[in-house]
Design a protein around this motif. Sequence first.
Motif, PDB file in Angstrom:
ATOM      1  N   GLN A 140      -8.362 -40.067   4.582  1.00  0.00           N
ATOM      2  CA  GLN A 140      -9.636 -40.380   5.220  1.00  0.00           C
ATOM      3  C   GLN A 140     -10.712 -39.398   4.783  1.00  0.00           C
ATOM      4  O   GLN A 140     -11.890 -39.744   4.672  1.00  0.00           O
ATOM      5  CB  GLN A 140      -9.484 -40.342   6.746  1.00  0.00           C
ATOM      6  CG  GLN A 140     -10.713 -40.811   7.506  1.00  0.00           C
ATOM      7  CD  GLN A 140     -11.098 -42.244   7.178  1.00  0.00           C
ATOM      8  OE1 GLN A 140     -10.235 -43.130   7.110  1.00  0.00           O
ATOM      9  NE2 GLN A 140     -12.385 -42.489   6.949  1.00  0.00           N
ATOM     10  N   ALA A 141     -10.286 -38.184   4.492  1.00  0.00           N
ATOM     11  CA  ALA A 141     -11.237 -37.165   4.035  1.00  0.00           C
ATOM     12  C   ALA A 141     -11.885 -37.578   2.713  1.00  0.00           C
ATOM     13  O   ALA A 141     -13.081 -37.350   2.492  1.00  0.00           O
ATOM     14  CB  ALA A 141     -10.528 -35.822   3.875  1.00  0.00           C
ATOM     15  N   HIS A 142     -11.094 -38.192   1.831  1.00  0.00           N
ATOM     16  CA  HIS A 142     -11.640 -38.656   0.551  1.00  0.00           C
ATOM     17  C   HIS A 142     -12.637 -39.791   0.779  1.00  0.00           C
ATOM     18  O   HIS A 142     -13.683 -39.859   0.129  1.00  0.00           O
ATOM     19  CB  HIS A 142     -10.514 -39.138  -0.365  1.00  0.00           C
ATOM     20  CG  HIS A 142      -9.627 -38.042  -0.863  1.00  0.00           C
ATOM     21  ND1 HIS A 142      -8.373 -37.820  -0.345  1.00  0.00           N
ATOM     22  CD2 HIS A 142      -9.819 -37.089  -1.815  1.00  0.00           C
ATOM     23  CE1 HIS A 142      -7.821 -36.787  -0.966  1.00  0.00           C
ATOM     24  NE2 HIS A 142      -8.677 -36.323  -1.861  1.00  0.00           N
ATOM     25  N   LEU A 197      -3.303 -43.107  -7.022  1.00  0.00           N
ATOM     26  CA  LEU A 197      -4.478 -42.528  -6.375  1.00  0.00           C
ATOM     27  C   LEU A 197      -4.659 -43.094  -4.969  1.00  0.00           C
ATOM     28  O   LEU A 197      -5.022 -42.367  -4.036  1.00  0.00           O
ATOM     29  CB  LEU A 197      -5.730 -42.810  -7.211  1.00  0.00           C
ATOM     30  CG  LEU A 197      -5.836 -42.085  -8.555  1.00  0.00           C
ATOM     31  CD1 LEU A 197      -7.088 -42.544  -9.300  1.00  0.00           C
ATOM     32  CD2 LEU A 197      -5.868 -40.580  -8.362  1.00  0.00           C
ATOM     33  N   ALA A 198      -4.400 -44.398  -4.826  1.00  0.00           N
ATOM     34  CA  ALA A 198      -4.563 -45.040  -3.518  1.00  0.00           C
ATOM     35  C   ALA A 198      -3.619 -44.424  -2.486  1.00  0.00           C
ATOM     36  O   ALA A 198      -3.991 -44.226  -1.320  1.00  0.00           O
ATOM     37  CB  ALA A 198      -4.311 -46.539  -3.639  1.00  0.00           C
ATOM     38  N   LEU A 238     -10.560 -39.127  -5.845  1.00  0.00           N
ATOM     39  CA  LEU A 238      -9.303 -39.837  -6.116  1.00  0.00           C
ATOM     40  C   LEU A 238      -9.544 -41.342  -6.228  1.00  0.00           C
ATOM     41  O   LEU A 238      -8.855 -42.166  -5.625  1.00  0.00           O
ATOM     42  CB  LEU A 238      -8.273 -39.554  -5.017  1.00  0.00           C
ATOM     43  CG  LEU A 238      -7.716 -38.127  -4.943  1.00  0.00           C
ATOM     44  CD1 LEU A 238      -6.607 -38.045  -3.903  1.00  0.00           C
ATOM     45  CD2 LEU A 238      -7.201 -37.670  -6.298  1.00  0.00           C
ATOM     46  N   LEU A 239     -10.539 -41.680  -7.021  1.00  0.00           N
ATOM     47  CA  LEU A 239     -10.899 -43.086  -7.202  1.00  0.00           C
ATOM     48  C   LEU A 239     -11.483 -43.275  -8.598  1.00  0.00           C
ATOM     49  O   LEU A 239     -12.469 -42.629  -8.949  1.00  0.00           O
ATOM     50  CB  LEU A 239     -11.926 -43.504  -6.143  1.00  0.00           C
ATOM     51  CG  LEU A 239     -12.285 -44.986  -6.074  1.00  0.00           C
ATOM     52  CD1 LEU A 239     -11.074 -45.809  -5.631  1.00  0.00           C
ATOM     53  CD2 LEU A 239     -13.448 -45.205  -5.107  1.00  0.00           C
ATOM     54  N   ALA A 274      -0.772 -48.924 -17.237  1.00  0.00           N
ATOM     55  CA  ALA A 274      -0.986 -47.506 -16.937  1.00  0.00           C
ATOM     56  C   ALA A 274      -2.112 -47.335 -15.921  1.00  0.00           C
ATOM     57  O   ALA A 274      -2.020 -46.505 -15.006  1.00  0.00           O
ATOM     58  CB  ALA A 274      -1.312 -46.747 -18.220  1.00  0.00           C
ATOM     59  N   ARG A 275      -3.187 -48.134 -16.089  1.00  0.00           N
ATOM     60  CA  ARG A 275      -4.300 -48.062 -15.139  1.00  0.00           C
ATOM     61  C   ARG A 275      -3.869 -48.508 -13.747  1.00  0.00           C
ATOM     62  O   ARG A 275      -4.268 -47.912 -12.742  1.00  0.00           O
ATOM     63  CB  ARG A 275      -5.466 -48.927 -15.632  1.00  0.00           C
ATOM     64  CG  ARG A 275      -6.310 -48.274 -16.712  1.00  0.00           C
ATOM     65  CD  ARG A 275      -7.623 -48.994 -16.888  1.00  0.00           C
ATOM     66  NE  ARG A 275      -7.441 -50.351 -17.369  1.00  0.00           N
ATOM     67  CZ  ARG A 275      -7.461 -50.696 -18.648  1.00  0.00           C
ATOM     68  NH1 ARG A 275      -7.647 -49.774 -19.573  1.00  0.00           N
ATOM     69  NH2 ARG A 275      -7.290 -51.946 -19.017  1.00  0.00           N
ATOM     70  N   GLU A 276      -3.056 -49.562 -13.693  1.00  0.00           N
ATOM     71  CA  GLU A 276      -2.586 -50.061 -12.398  1.00  0.00           C
ATOM     72  C   GLU A 276      -1.704 -49.026 -11.699  1.00  0.00           C
ATOM     73  O   GLU A 276      -1.813 -48.826 -10.484  1.00  0.00           O
ATOM     74  CB  GLU A 276      -1.824 -51.371 -12.594  1.00  0.00           C
ATOM     75  CG  GLU A 276      -2.723 -52.544 -12.981  1.00  0.00           C
ATOM     76  CD  GLU A 276      -1.934 -53.804 -13.277  1.00  0.00           C
ATOM     77  OE1 GLU A 276      -0.681 -53.720 -13.340  1.00  0.00           O
ATOM     78  OE2 GLU A 276      -2.561 -54.866 -13.449  1.00  0.00           O
ATOM     79  N   LYS A 277      -0.851 -48.374 -12.479  1.00  0.00           N
ATOM     80  CA  LYS A 277       0.013 -47.338 -11.903  1.00  0.00           C
ATOM     81  C   LYS A 277      -0.817 -46.168 -11.391  1.00  0.00           C
ATOM     82  O   LYS A 277      -0.552 -45.628 -10.312  1.00  0.00           O
ATOM     83  CB  LYS A 277       1.020 -46.853 -12.954  1.00  0.00           C
ATOM     84  CG  LYS A 277       2.134 -47.844 -13.255  1.00  0.00           C
ATOM     85  CD  LYS A 277       3.129 -47.259 -14.246  1.00  0.00           C
ATOM     86  CE  LYS A 277       4.285 -48.219 -14.496  1.00  0.00           C
ATOM     87  NZ  LYS A 277       5.266 -47.658 -15.473  1.00  0.00           N
ATOM     88  N   ARG A 278      -1.825 -45.791 -12.178  1.00  0.00           N
ATOM     89  CA  ARG A 278      -2.688 -44.682 -11.763  1.00  0.00           C
ATOM     90  C   ARG A 278      -3.471 -45.059 -10.508  1.00  0.00           C
ATOM     91  O   ARG A 278      -3.608 -44.255  -9.582  1.00  0.00           O
ATOM     92  CB  ARG A 278      -3.646 -44.311 -12.896  1.00  0.00           C
ATOM     93  CG  ARG A 278      -4.675 -43.257 -12.492  1.00  0.00           C
ATOM     94  CD  ARG A 278      -5.572 -42.857 -13.645  1.00  0.00           C
ATOM     95  NE  ARG A 278      -6.732 -42.121 -13.191  1.00  0.00           N
ATOM     96  CZ  ARG A 278      -6.740 -40.842 -12.853  1.00  0.00           C
ATOM     97  NH1 ARG A 278      -5.631 -40.135 -12.923  1.00  0.00           N
ATOM     98  NH2 ARG A 278      -7.843 -40.253 -12.445  1.00  0.00           N
TER      99      ARG A 278
END
Length: 337
Positions: free
Chosen positions: A146-148, A140-141, A272-273, A132-136
């Motif tokens: 670039q703004a993030h 997110l990636a 988003l990280l 689940a973490r890998e999918k998230r």
Amino acid sequence: MRKLIMICLFFITGYTLNAQTNAIEAKAAYLLAEESYGKGDYKKTLEFLSQVREALGNTNCKILYLQIMATRELHAKDSANNDILPLILQFEKSPDYPNFNEEKALEISKLKLLVKSEQKAITDKQAELTLAREKRRDSLAKARTQAHKDAFINTVTLKGQFNITLDELDKANPKWKVKKWVADKVSPTVELYHNTAYSFDTAEFPFPTIPSMKGSHNPFTILGVYVKDGKVTGYQVLQAYSTYIYEGSLPIYNINVGLPVSLANIYSTSLLLDPIITPFTINGATANRYLWTEGKYGFMIEEMHYLKGGGGIVKIVETKFYNPTEKETALYHPSEK
């Protein structure tokens, strides 16, 4: 010849008496172990069983059975405990196992199957969470722009510049006067210049331990500046230092304990990280580290908390850092080599 026989008899008698003494001590310790088990004192049970094994010089199914049951009860709330299965294996390989009480042997066999089932469930759950973490993370990636990334770097550099000398830092922030702060050597190549309003105990580093009455310890103030090889590599900021220990302050303490998670969620949502979370202990207290990295820049939230009086103490520090080696690891810290 007669003298030799007398010497041999002396040693044989001494050995026999010693063996008898050990056997009596072992029996007494086992009885105490059983009594402790009956009272629910499983830690004491294991201590007495250790004395039994020491007195006998070995173990057997009877001893191992009680050791297994006490260990199981002692770690009843910890399904991931790994002490049980090796003990069961030792129990099953004991020379007296074929003649041991069948009902108790069956009980241990059932326990073995139960423990294996519990551990498999834990492993499956961990695998599920990892997936689940890998999918998230992948999601997110893909969503990050670039703004993030720019926002991340702006967040890190908000408190000050990196890779500059202390003279340059003092020139840019004349009110700080960092060169006059207390300098602690935290590694062979790194020094922490910290505000005189704070002091650090090695056992609780990187958390301040004694805020001075001469200075303020308001949140968001600079605690210290990390300097490596003469260049600024990190800024430490105090986010919270709560000492609610009076009677009835436990609810406030619990709220403050949850602050790091709330803060981490805000960062994760806006940037988003997700962070790398590393639990650890500081001087016996619960602590956690939340680490975010973006290329050569990173920041982390470190918190520790422990109960005291009618409430507890919570310390939260945030470190913004520049890592010229791009060493992206959950264990990275500006004070490391």
